[in-house]
Design a protein around this motif. Sequence first.
Motif, short mmCIF file in Angstrom:
data_model
loop_
_atom_site.label_atom_id
_atom_site.label_comp_id
_atom_site.label_asym_id
_atom_site.label_seq_id
_atom_site.Cartn_x
_atom_site.Cartn_y
_atom_site.Cartn_z
N GLY A 16 0.83 -1.20 0.00
CA GLY A 16 0.00 0.00 0.00
C GLY A 16 0.86 1.25 0.00
N VAL A 17 0.62 2.16 -0.95
CA VAL A 17 1.43 3.37 -1.09
C VAL A 17 0.51 4.54 -1.44
N GLY A 18 0.71 5.68 -0.79
CA GLY A 18 0.01 6.90 -1.16
C GLY A 18 -1.36 7.00 -0.50
N SER A 19 -2.06 8.12 -0.80
CA SER A 19 -3.39 8.35 -0.26
C SER A 19 -4.20 9.13 -1.29
N GLY A 20 -5.51 8.91 -1.24
CA GLY A 20 -6.41 9.54 -2.20
C GLY A 20 -7.36 8.50 -2.75
N SER A 21 -7.85 8.73 -3.96
CA SER A 21 -8.75 7.76 -4.59
C SER A 21 -8.01 6.44 -4.79
N PRO A 22 -8.65 5.30 -4.50
CA PRO A 22 -7.94 4.03 -4.58
C PRO A 22 -7.72 3.54 -6.01
N VAL A 23 -6.53 2.99 -6.23
CA VAL A 23 -6.17 2.32 -7.48
C VAL A 23 -5.62 0.96 -7.10
N VAL A 24 -6.17 -0.10 -7.69
CA VAL A 24 -5.69 -1.46 -7.46
C VAL A 24 -4.90 -1.88 -8.70
N TRP A 25 -3.65 -2.28 -8.48
CA TRP A 25 -2.72 -2.64 -9.55
C TRP A 25 -2.57 -4.16 -9.59
N SER A 37 7.31 -5.70 -8.90
CA SER A 37 8.21 -5.83 -10.04
C SER A 37 7.55 -5.27 -11.30
N ASN A 38 6.24 -5.40 -11.39
CA ASN A 38 5.52 -4.86 -12.55
C ASN A 38 5.34 -3.35 -12.47
N PHE A 39 5.07 -2.83 -11.29
CA PHE A 39 4.58 -1.45 -11.18
C PHE A 39 5.39 -0.53 -10.27
N GLY A 40 6.45 -1.05 -9.66
CA GLY A 40 7.19 -0.25 -8.69
C GLY A 40 7.69 1.07 -9.24
N ARG A 41 8.13 1.08 -10.50
CA ARG A 41 8.69 2.31 -11.05
C ARG A 41 7.60 3.29 -11.49
N ASN A 42 6.33 2.86 -11.50
CA ASN A 42 5.24 3.76 -11.86
C ASN A 42 4.66 4.49 -10.66
N LEU A 43 4.77 3.91 -9.48
CA LEU A 43 4.04 4.42 -8.32
C LEU A 43 4.38 5.86 -7.94
N PRO A 44 5.64 6.32 -8.05
CA PRO A 44 5.89 7.72 -7.69
C PRO A 44 5.02 8.71 -8.45
N PHE A 46 1.98 8.34 -9.08
CA PHE A 46 0.60 8.20 -8.61
C PHE A 46 0.51 8.35 -7.09
N ALA A 47 1.39 9.17 -6.52
CA ALA A 47 1.45 9.33 -5.07
C ALA A 47 0.20 9.97 -4.49
N ASP A 48 -0.57 10.66 -5.32
CA ASP A 48 -1.80 11.29 -4.84
C ASP A 48 -3.00 10.35 -4.94
N PHE A 49 -2.75 9.08 -5.20
CA PHE A 49 -3.78 8.04 -5.16
C PHE A 49 -3.42 7.06 -4.03
N ARG A 50 -4.42 6.35 -3.54
CA ARG A 50 -4.18 5.24 -2.62
C ARG A 50 -3.92 4.00 -3.47
N PRO A 251 7.34 6.90 -18.59
CA PRO A 251 6.85 8.29 -18.56
C PRO A 251 5.57 8.48 -19.37
N GLU A 252 5.53 7.92 -20.60
CA GLU A 252 4.33 8.07 -21.42
C GLU A 252 3.15 7.34 -20.79
N PHE A 253 3.41 6.12 -20.30
CA PHE A 253 2.35 5.35 -19.64
C PHE A 253 1.78 6.12 -18.46
N ASN A 254 2.64 6.65 -17.61
CA ASN A 254 2.17 7.38 -16.43
C ASN A 254 1.32 8.58 -16.82
N HIS A 255 1.75 9.30 -17.84
CA HIS A 255 1.00 10.48 -18.29
C HIS A 255 -0.37 10.08 -18.84
#
Length: 271
Positions: A16-25, A37-44, A46-50, A251-255
Amino acid sequence: MVSTVDVGDVRLAYTGVGSGSPVVWLHGSGPGATGMSNFGRNLPAFADFRNIVVDLPGWGSTPRPATDEPLIFHAAERVCRAMTALGIERAHLVGNSYGGGVAMRIAMRHPERVDRLVLMAPGGVLPADAPPWPVGLEHLFAYMAAEEPAREAMAEFVRLMVFDETLATDALIDERYEASLKAHPELPIPPNFGDLTPDLRLIEAPTLLVWGREDQTVPLTWAPRILHGIPNAELRVLPRCRHWVQYERAPEFNHIVREFLQGGPTAASEG
């Protein structure tokens, strides 16, 4: 830090990382896969989401309960139970490959629990002429079937997941290889993932499909059946990219995904 939650027949591991609207990965089924391993580099981004990053049953730190159910169906119900136990009534779901199939199954069976749906080359919907399998799936199944998987087999698998093979670093290969030895799937080959095709029309959530143009595991030619089967779906295709879209084009995926998730309330939530 990995936590666990009781979902009845197993304790499901998650980060569990962050706070806000929930996102399940929800991660893919490749050898050595875990949520982080799949999503660790994407989470920063999305820090404003739970963020709830799951290890699905049989992968990472979650044991595999005995079941005759198709894997996607079984995992989807455990993720729903985890959401309930964690006090999450409704969430965005982001699923890669097998995890995309799990996300679709939840959206089909429990539409009230899904806000927006992001699917990266999702599993569970096959063309009528499969098999033969794409080369990426051939390597995945061969690795699963091996009694003593070799590191070089993992290296070949990882290189097939990315267009830019410099991203298939020794560190990444070693990480995935060691994880695969700890949680070898021990499944029939090919596994019974389950067929989601008949129920695509039941998905009510706005859906974003993200695909690597050069994907050799779940090819772009498989996308139209899903795109036209889900009533409110759109497709983004990233060139010079294979199966690990969220890793290779982070970067493109996150955006793209942030823009989609922030697109406003869905009709169900407005009602």
